[in-house]
Enzyme design. Sequence first.
Site, PDB file in Angstrom:
ATOM      1  N   SER A 139      64.149   3.797  95.532  1.00 29.84           N
ATOM      2  CA  SER A 139      63.199   3.291  94.542  1.00 29.84           C
ATOM      3  C   SER A 139      63.774   3.252  93.129  1.00 29.84           C
ATOM      4  O   SER A 139      63.251   2.551  92.269  1.00 29.84           O
ATOM      5  CB  SER A 139      61.918   4.130  94.558  1.00 29.84           C
ATOM      6  OG  SER A 139      62.211   5.510  94.417  1.00 29.84           O
ATOM      7  N   ASP A 198      54.768  11.406  88.049  1.00 26.59           N
ATOM      8  CA  ASP A 198      56.059  10.821  88.410  1.00 26.59           C
ATOM      9  C   ASP A 198      57.041  11.122  87.293  1.00 26.59           C
ATOM     10  O   ASP A 198      57.001  10.502  86.226  1.00 26.59           O
ATOM     11  CB  ASP A 198      55.921   9.310  88.613  1.00 26.59           C
ATOM     12  CG  ASP A 198      57.238   8.654  89.028  1.00 26.59           C
ATOM     13  OD1 ASP A 198      58.273   9.345  89.059  1.00 26.59           O
ATOM     14  OD2 ASP A 198      57.229   7.438  89.305  1.00 26.59           O
ATOM     15  N   HIS A 245      60.947   8.282  88.281  1.00 30.12           N
ATOM     16  CA  HIS A 245      61.128   6.887  87.903  1.00 30.12           C
ATOM     17  C   HIS A 245      60.904   6.709  86.405  1.00 30.12           C
ATOM     18  O   HIS A 245      60.560   7.657  85.700  1.00 30.12           O
ATOM     19  CB  HIS A 245      60.178   6.002  88.714  1.00 30.12           C
ATOM     20  CG  HIS A 245      60.350   6.156  90.190  1.00 30.12           C
ATOM     21  ND1 HIS A 245      59.590   7.022  90.951  1.00 30.12           N
ATOM     22  CD2 HIS A 245      61.229   5.577  91.032  1.00 30.12           C
ATOM     23  CE1 HIS A 245      59.983   6.966  92.206  1.00 30.12           C
ATOM     24  NE2 HIS A 245      60.981   6.108  92.294  1.00 30.12           N
TER      25      HIS A 245
END
Length: 427
Positions: free
Chosen positions: A145, A398, A401
């Site tokens: 990702s 998160d 990311h």
Amino acid sequence: MDTTNPFKDQPHPIPLRKILPWAFYALLPILAIFHLIARPFTLSPSQSKHSLIITTSSSTPSKDIDNVEISCDYSNGNWVQDKLGPLYTKCDTVKNGQNCIAHGRLDNDYIYWRWKPRNCQLPRFDPKKFLQILKNKNLAFVGDSLARNQLESLLCLLSTFSPHELVFSHGEDNKFRKWHFPSHNVNVSIYWSPFLVKGIEKSDKKNYNTLFLDSVDEKWAIDLVQMDLVVFSVGHWFLHSAVYFYGDKVLGCHYCSGLNYTEVGFYDVYGKAFETTFKTIIERRGKNDGAIDVIVTTFSPAHFEGEWDKYGACPKTKPYDSEEKKKLEWMDAEMRETAIKQVNTAKKEARKKNVWNNVRFEVVDVTKLAYLRPDGHPGPYMHPFPFANGIEERVQNDCVHWCLPGPIDTWNEIFLQVIKKKDMSLI
């Protein structure tokens, strides 16, 4: 099949006779001028294996490389405030979880920083130049990702100059996609492959991954013949529980209590995945099908502070200073070193097999500059307006990311400088 241990390590010019002093000094200006004209644009193999050092002649009249810095190490520097901000603020291709501004994040100072290398300037991203270099080419991002995060950043940057269209989408969560830029006939693809090699991801029935380290993942490798430039970005999935195979033999595992396998960690496995990948590329593209350039984006550190699902898991609102954080954390440093070592080994192997003109390897070294940006993650804003009903103790975060726009746009600024080098086959 080879079942040996895959973790096993693998003239000065003759002095001139006496020359009259006046003759020597008379020749010096001529020699200096000749050197400036004739010096090639090269990436010296003797330079630091840990940094991208681009050397170029400052006297060249070419406008194609007017922004490539002399002897620039992009991997070391500091984040400095930047009033200009990002090239974009809205973008249709941003994954929902990284759309921090639209999700209500109010402290937008994180988008007003630029990376300043110690001995040079890193130019702002030039979408027109990028598309010119990639004209009639196929670019592929392969990995996890974070690869997708970098890809979506690139699409947003390019969309400020030229529109694109989605021409292919397949798989859960659109893990395999392709976009086309009609203006320059450029294709940009993403391939989900968190290990690069063949693997079976964990599931509800089996809570560990299974990796086959001697076999490349054909989900992306089957399209190698079509690729002109491929960017690999993997790392975080290697930290998960896993069992490792090489041929028919189990080599061991990582974090697999109860399975009665030897714990071998993941650093060597991470390196072996790159080794198998690069070996496959050299074998399949070394002699045929034109040239391919291979880029590895180094490991991007996470910034969790405490539990991932508690309020304030990544609470920082500004970058660290490089003097404040002089050294990488141990794991981050090891992951970075492993990837760079494998790239350097692949370079040597390509030269040994005399396929260097067909297969080129380079690194986009972002680990240190990413390490210094704890403020650039979505945190709780991976979901829209997480505090609309007040602050709750438990909230999903998160801290891996990156917000878009955000620090990861810098990855692509460095990426552009890499492919602008004269010794890359794309130019």
